[in-house]
Design an enzyme around this catalytic site. Structure first.
Site, PDB file in Angstrom:
ATOM      1  N   ILE A  97      43.306  34.432  36.041  1.00  0.00           N
ATOM      2  CA  ILE A  97      43.248  35.357  37.170  1.00  0.00           C
ATOM      3  C   ILE A  97      43.359  36.799  36.688  1.00  0.00           C
ATOM      4  O   ILE A  97      44.052  37.088  35.714  1.00  0.00           O
ATOM      5  CB  ILE A  97      44.369  35.040  38.193  1.00  0.00           C
ATOM      6  CG1 ILE A  97      44.129  35.761  39.519  1.00  0.00           C
ATOM      7  CG2 ILE A  97      45.744  35.374  37.625  1.00  0.00           C
ATOM      8  CD1 ILE A  97      45.039  35.267  40.652  1.00  0.00           C
ATOM      9  N   HIS A 100      40.808  43.420  40.166  1.00  0.00           N
ATOM     10  CA  HIS A 100      39.883  44.547  40.114  1.00  0.00           C
ATOM     11  C   HIS A 100      40.198  45.478  41.277  1.00  0.00           C
ATOM     12  O   HIS A 100      40.496  45.018  42.390  1.00  0.00           O
ATOM     13  CB  HIS A 100      38.429  44.085  40.229  1.00  0.00           C
ATOM     14  CG  HIS A 100      37.995  43.166  39.130  1.00  0.00           C
ATOM     15  ND1 HIS A 100      38.122  43.483  37.798  1.00  0.00           N
ATOM     16  CD2 HIS A 100      37.434  41.926  39.167  1.00  0.00           C
ATOM     17  CE1 HIS A 100      37.648  42.495  37.062  1.00  0.00           C
ATOM     18  NE2 HIS A 100      37.237  41.527  37.868  1.00  0.00           N
ATOM     19  N   VAL A 188      33.504  42.943  31.185  1.00  0.00           N
ATOM     20  CA  VAL A 188      34.791  43.501  30.776  1.00  0.00           C
ATOM     21  C   VAL A 188      35.245  44.560  31.778  1.00  0.00           C
ATOM     22  O   VAL A 188      34.422  45.279  32.354  1.00  0.00           O
ATOM     23  CB  VAL A 188      34.688  44.103  29.355  1.00  0.00           C
ATOM     24  CG1 VAL A 188      33.693  45.254  29.309  1.00  0.00           C
ATOM     25  CG2 VAL A 188      36.046  44.535  28.840  1.00  0.00           C
ATOM     26  N   CYS A 205      45.736  37.208  33.582  1.00  0.00           N
ATOM     27  CA  CYS A 205      45.015  36.341  32.641  1.00  0.00           C
ATOM     28  C   CYS A 205      45.821  35.092  32.288  1.00  0.00           C
ATOM     29  O   CYS A 205      45.613  34.481  31.233  1.00  0.00           O
ATOM     30  CB  CYS A 205      44.624  37.122  31.390  1.00  0.00           C
ATOM     31  SG  CYS A 205      43.606  38.567  31.758  1.00  0.00           S
TER      32      CYS A 205
END
Length: 254
Positions: A97, A100, A188, A205
């Site tokens: 996960i 953004h 990225v 992450c």
């Protein structure tokens, strides 16, 4: 490095495409501006499905409204706060996960790996190197971590930046890719100046307790568009460079 002069657009969604030099196969740079995540996700998949061997590679620069994304094999338990008001989208990239949001650069890499004779691991290495080079432009020392894709704050032995020392080991960029028919999408994300609070609602992450920082936290006052342009140029350069083994053999540097 560019086939035509580059200009940083004031209104990214209206900016014309730019062609970046990238070895034997140039890359089209697309400034997509602030765009809902679902729009980018659908567009990436449609672009990849419609590709032919002649389709030019592209890098998309995007900024998203707040959203959590969960990788294909991701564990929903890494979302610690379900009532944050931020939507969670399950996607088909690798990884766990991430978050953004505004103030973060997301660079999507729509690359034909077969044409460039690139393996996935080598592509990941090159993406990470491009981020390291980008941050070095702003005097930020960063590095990789074994087994944990992404870029992390490093402390140089002679570093006098107290902020860098205070946030050593924090993550500043995350990456995840999907390969379909020999072509990549997703990419990225690099944190420039953003609200970092949402990262506290997840195990970034998949790593519990991992600190996430942005360039502003480390003392860099940089414009999103300027950093995005540097990142895009470094990505194009890295993608078009020599493989790591060949570069070491010939003495070339990237």
């Amino acid at each position: 490095m560019s086939a035509i002069p580059l200009a940083v657009p004031h209104q990214t969604h209206d900016a014309p495409g730019t062609v970046l030099s990238s070895g034997d196969f140039p890359v089209a740079l697309r400034w997509r501006g602030l765009e809902p995540y679902s729009h980018s996700f659908d567009a990436m998949r449609a672009f990849t499905d419609a590709r032919t061997p002649e389709t030019q590679d592209e890098i998309w620069l995007v900024e998203h409204p707040p959203v959590f994304t969960l990788g294909l094999a991701g564990d929903p338990a890494h979302l610690l706060l379900t009532e944050s008001g931020i939507p969670l989208v399950k996607v088909d990239r690798g990884g766990q996960i991430t978050y953004h949001g505004p103030g973060q650069i997301v660079a999507y890499l729509l690359i034909d790996l077969r044409r460039r004779k690139l393996m996935v691991r080598e592509l990941v290495r090159r993406i990470e190197e491009a981020v390291i080079e980008t941050l070095a432009t702003y005097n930020l020392a960063t590095d990789r971590k074994a087994g944990a894709p992404g870029i992390y704050v490093a402390r140089h032995p002679q570093d006098v930046n107290d902020r860098m020392q205070a946030h050593e080991g924090a993550k500043i960029a995350a990456l995840g890719l999907k390969i379909r028919n020999g072509c990549s999408y997703h990419g990225v994300s690099l944190n420039v100046r953003m609200d970092l609070q949402p990262f506290l609602a997840i195990n970034p992450c998949g790593y519990a307790g991992l600190e996430t920082v942005d360039m502003a936290t480390l003392g860099v006052a940089a414009d999103w568009r300027d950093v995005a342009l540097v990142l895009a140029e470094r990505l194009a350069h890295q993608i078009g460079g020599l493989p790591a083994i060949a570069a070491a053999t010939t003495g070339s540097t990237e």
